[in-house]
Design a protein around this motif. Sequence first.
Motif, PDB file in Angstrom:
ATOM      1  N   UNK A  74       0.864  -1.175   0.000  1.00  0.00           N
ATOM      2  CA  UNK A  74       0.000   0.000   0.000  1.00  0.00           C
ATOM      3  C   UNK A  74       0.899   1.223   0.000  1.00  0.00           C
ATOM      4  N   UNK A  75       0.927   1.934  -1.133  1.00  0.00           N
ATOM      5  CA  UNK A  75       1.870   3.027  -1.297  1.00  0.00           C
ATOM      6  C   UNK A  75       1.393   4.331  -0.662  1.00  0.00           C
ATOM      7  N   UNK A  76       0.076   4.488  -0.516  1.00  0.00           N
ATOM      8  CA  UNK A  76      -0.491   5.736  -0.032  1.00  0.00           C
ATOM      9  C   UNK A  76      -1.459   6.272  -1.064  1.00  0.00           C
ATOM     10  N   UNK A  77      -1.553   7.591  -1.195  1.00  0.00           N
ATOM     11  CA  UNK A  77      -2.486   8.150  -2.167  1.00  0.00           C
ATOM     12  C   UNK A  77      -2.749   9.608  -1.911  1.00  0.00           C
ATOM     13  N   UNK A  78      -4.022   9.972  -1.786  1.00  0.00           N
ATOM     14  CA  UNK A  78      -4.382  11.370  -1.579  1.00  0.00           C
ATOM     15  C   UNK A  78      -5.664  11.504  -0.788  1.00  0.00           C
ATOM     16  N   UNK A  79      -5.859  12.699  -0.222  1.00  0.00           N
ATOM     17  CA  UNK A  79      -7.075  13.016   0.529  1.00  0.00           C
ATOM     18  C   UNK A  79      -7.530  14.412   0.102  1.00  0.00           C
ATOM     19  N   UNK A  80      -8.816  14.539  -0.199  1.00  0.00           N
ATOM     20  CA  UNK A  80      -9.365  15.853  -0.519  1.00  0.00           C
ATOM     21  C   UNK A  80     -10.749  15.990   0.115  1.00  0.00           C
ATOM     22  N   UNK A  81     -11.292  17.209   0.196  1.00  0.00           N
ATOM     23  CA  UNK A  81     -12.610  17.388   0.808  1.00  0.00           C
ATOM     24  C   UNK A  81     -13.707  16.676   0.028  1.00  0.00           C
ATOM     25  N   UNK A  82     -14.668  16.123   0.752  1.00  0.00           N
ATOM     26  CA  UNK A  82     -15.808  15.479   0.116  1.00  0.00           C
ATOM     27  C   UNK A  82     -16.874  16.492  -0.266  1.00  0.00           C
ATOM     28  N   UNK A  83     -17.978  15.996  -0.805  1.00  0.00           N
ATOM     29  CA  UNK A  83     -19.045  16.874  -1.277  1.00  0.00           C
ATOM     30  C   UNK A  83     -19.559  17.805  -0.184  1.00  0.00           C
ATOM     31  N   UNK A  84     -19.926  17.241   0.964  1.00  0.00           N
ATOM     32  CA  UNK A  84     -20.529  18.054   2.016  1.00  0.00           C
ATOM     33  C   UNK A  84     -19.543  19.087   2.548  1.00  0.00           C
ATOM     34  N   UNK A  85     -18.270  18.716   2.647  1.00  0.00           N
ATOM     35  CA  UNK A  85     -17.268  19.683   3.092  1.00  0.00           C
ATOM     36  C   UNK A  85     -17.188  20.857   2.129  1.00  0.00           C
TER      37      UNK A  85
END
Length: 232
Positions: free
Chosen positions: A133-144
Amino acid sequence: MINLCLDFGNSRLKGAIMQNGKMQEQLLFREQHLEAELLAVLDKYQPTGAILSSVVHHTPAVEQLLAGRTRFVKLGHQLRFPVSIAYDKPETLGVDRIALVCGAWRRFPGQYSLVIGVGSAITYNFLHKNGEFLGGGISPGLEMRFKALHTFTDKLPEVGKDPQFSLIGYNTRQSILSGVQQGVLEEVDGMINRYAERYRNFNVLLTGGIWFSLVPVLKVRYLQTLSYYMKV
């Protein structure tokens, strides 16, 4: 054998009754009645084991209840998994992301997989074909995104998700819907394409209750990826 699987996320507290590896029933819990509803589930199904994946704070009584009635496992980075974790600080990694890549590996062992989870946040989780598992990304969801537009401006209203929207918004509400929801679709599209530049063949797995509320407006390519495989 009956097992209780629990997934406590920021959007929903959910679970499933599993029997011999197959899901028998889906469950939803209310935060204010969590302990009582959980006790009712334990009384009704009498599960042998229980596993909890949680990214939210819950009372110690929840884990005490599970430990007293089942063979209880709390998902955490210190456990042994079928995949290895190549993350700078595994203790900071959301256990929900670990569960996603473990599920991808079980379905597609020995293959590259990009697992996209759409909940309160959107997570991109890339699994190497060697099981890392190398990792990835995180971003705000729709409601945020909807809440941010309302919170950090003086006049923009707070809008909720709606599968009925146009590319060109003819009023403020429709403009927000277009900007947020089309923006999410374009983000996901772009992220898939960026991974495609580096990896020739990989699986794309889409998950998360909020994502599927947008199914009616997904592009054809996304409907194809819902079959869990995409060749680039």
